[in-house]
Design an enzyme around this catalytic site. Structure first.
Site, short mmCIF file in Angstrom:
data_model
loop_
_atom_site.label_atom_id
_atom_site.label_comp_id
_atom_site.label_asym_id
_atom_site.label_seq_id
_atom_site.Cartn_x
_atom_site.Cartn_y
_atom_site.Cartn_z
N ASP A 10 0.82 -1.22 0.00
CA ASP A 10 0.00 0.00 0.00
C ASP A 10 0.85 1.27 0.00
OD1 ASP A 10 -2.04 -1.80 0.20
OD2 ASP A 10 -2.71 -1.19 2.19
N TYR A 49 -4.25 -10.10 -4.54
CA TYR A 49 -3.62 -11.37 -4.20
C TYR A 49 -2.60 -11.78 -5.25
CZ TYR A 49 -7.27 -11.69 -0.68
OH TYR A 49 -8.09 -11.43 0.39
#
Length: 420
Positions: free
Chosen positions: A134, A301
């Site tokens: 992030d 993912y």
């Protein structure tokens, strides 16, 4: 019994974890300190278990630095949730004779690492290596968190492929990209792949938004793209937008259940944001008698356990070495722990206190700076409705015609979207 160094991983995976484990293990062993790998973050320690560990040797880690994933696995277990869990975690670490602890993780793991050091009365020295795709930890010099550059690289390749499919088939793709509170990864992928537009939470400039506001921006961009002669496009959307929307709005959608993780965060991965947005936009076009094909995709993912690119391998081995150097040579009761980072090319240990927001008591978050040149350049190359579009009579007339509205209706509906 000789004091040992422990390594554990918390939070979601990120490319480069194994590279940190490699560097820490080699640096510690060559300095005469045995290394213990702790499985599944704090999950077993906070239950008082000391059996979910393994000794690490140089031969165990010598080639893992090029591999994705984590040989020690990871978990989001939170030892700070209640005092008993934290006490058991500290006791288990002491029973394992761990004097030095390297934690690898994001803001939640950093907070847990700081709490462990304090709860041990600083008998356990802690070095935290910041990890998150992030890129939302406030590192000095605007350095990225490790894993971000690899995730951006892999994500941009995937979005580029979708853009070619979009252009070939005259369809739209809505691609939701991981990033709970900050839009760095979505913006980085969108800009690198030259996506049609990227939408991040920071752009809304408020704490709470509605699904309708998000859809207005997307719908307006699609309409603008059409008057430019294109019916295809790719919208990259930051996952964190879902956290700005009232959970009650999601709960009204059939089949959507809002869940929370051990740190109290909404499980955004359980909310099919791309699908929800796709269906709403399709419904809007159907109401004006048109059909639009949109494919919803969620990226995250696929990125977390990718093999790290050379930047992240180089970066993480330096951080791992820095963690051991601090623990063995610099840590003291006065300076028992901190976050390992690079500042102007030099290893720096940032005190945990510098990471804490005094207003919330939680770790500070680095958001996308909407005034930065990076954001301004990215925005220049997007197809987005702007105030200038609404002020230009010819453009407004064309937009309204494409939306099958009057100019006045179009302005009323989309003026707020043009401000975002």
């Amino acid at each position: 019994m000789a004091e040992k160094l422990g390594i554990l991983v918390g939070g979601g995976p990120a490319p480069g974890i194994n590279s940190v484990i490699n560097a820490v293990t080699i640096a510690a062993i060559t300095s005469g300190v045995d290394v213990v790998g702790i499985y599944d973050g704090f999950e077993h320690l906070m239950k008082g278990r000391t059996d979910m560990v393994r000794p690490l040797t140089i031969s165990d880690v010598s080639r893992i630095h090029t591999e994705g994933g984590s040989i020690l696995r990871t978990s989001r277990a939170n030892p700070t949730k209640n005092p008993e869990d934290l006490e058991r975690a500290v006791k288990a670490l002491k029973e394992l004779n761990i004097r030095y602890l390297v934690t690898i993780g994001g803001d939640d793991t950093a907070f847990s690492a700081s709490a462990v050091s304090k709860a041990s009365n600083h008998e356990i020295y802690v070095a935290h290596v910041p990890k998150t795709i992030d890129n939302d930890l406030p590192l000095p010099g605007d350095m990225p968190t490790f894993g971000y550059e690899t995730a951006r690289h892999v994500g941009a390749e995937l979005v580029y492929n979708l853009m070619q499919d979009s252009r070939t088939t005259n369809r739209w793709y809505f691609v939701v990209v991981m990033g709970r509170r900050a839009g760095h990864l979505a913006l980085g992928i969108g800009m690198s792949a030259s996506a049609t537009l990227t939408l991040i939470g920071e752009e809304f400039r408020k704490d709470k938004i509605t699904l309708a506001e998000v859809c207005d921006v997307l719908e307006a961009a699609i309409i603008k793209r059409r008057i430019l002669g294109r019916k295809d496009g790719v919208a990259v959307i930051a996952e964190g937008i879902g956290e700005l929307i009232d959970p009650k709005e999601f709960e009204q959608i059939p089949g959507v259940v809002v869940e929370r993780d051990p740190h109290g965060h909404i499980r955004l991965s359980e909310i099919p944001l791309a699908t929800i947005l796709k269906r709403e936009i399709q419904k809007r076009f159907e109401q004006r008698g048109e059909k639009i094909t949109i494919v919803d995709v969620t990226l995250g993912y696929e990125l977390r356990c990718a093999r790290p690119i050379p930047f992240d391998i180089d970066y993480t081995r330096t951080l791992g070495y820095g963690a051991v150097r601090f623990l063995l040579n610099e840590a003291s009761p006065e300076k028992p722990g901190g976050l390992v980072c690079l500042d102007q090319g030099r290893i720096r240990i940032m005190p945990f206190e510098e990471l804490i927001d005094p207003k919330t008591g939680r770790t500070k978050v680095r958001l996308v700076d909407l005034e930065s040149e990076r954001y301004k350049v990215a925005r220049k190359y997007m197809i987005r409705l702007t105030k200038q579009d609404l002020e230009d009579p010819v453009t407004l007339r064309n937009l309204a015609a494409a939306a099958k509205m009057s100019a006045e209706e179009f302005v009323r509906k989309f003026s707020a979207a043009a401000e975002i």
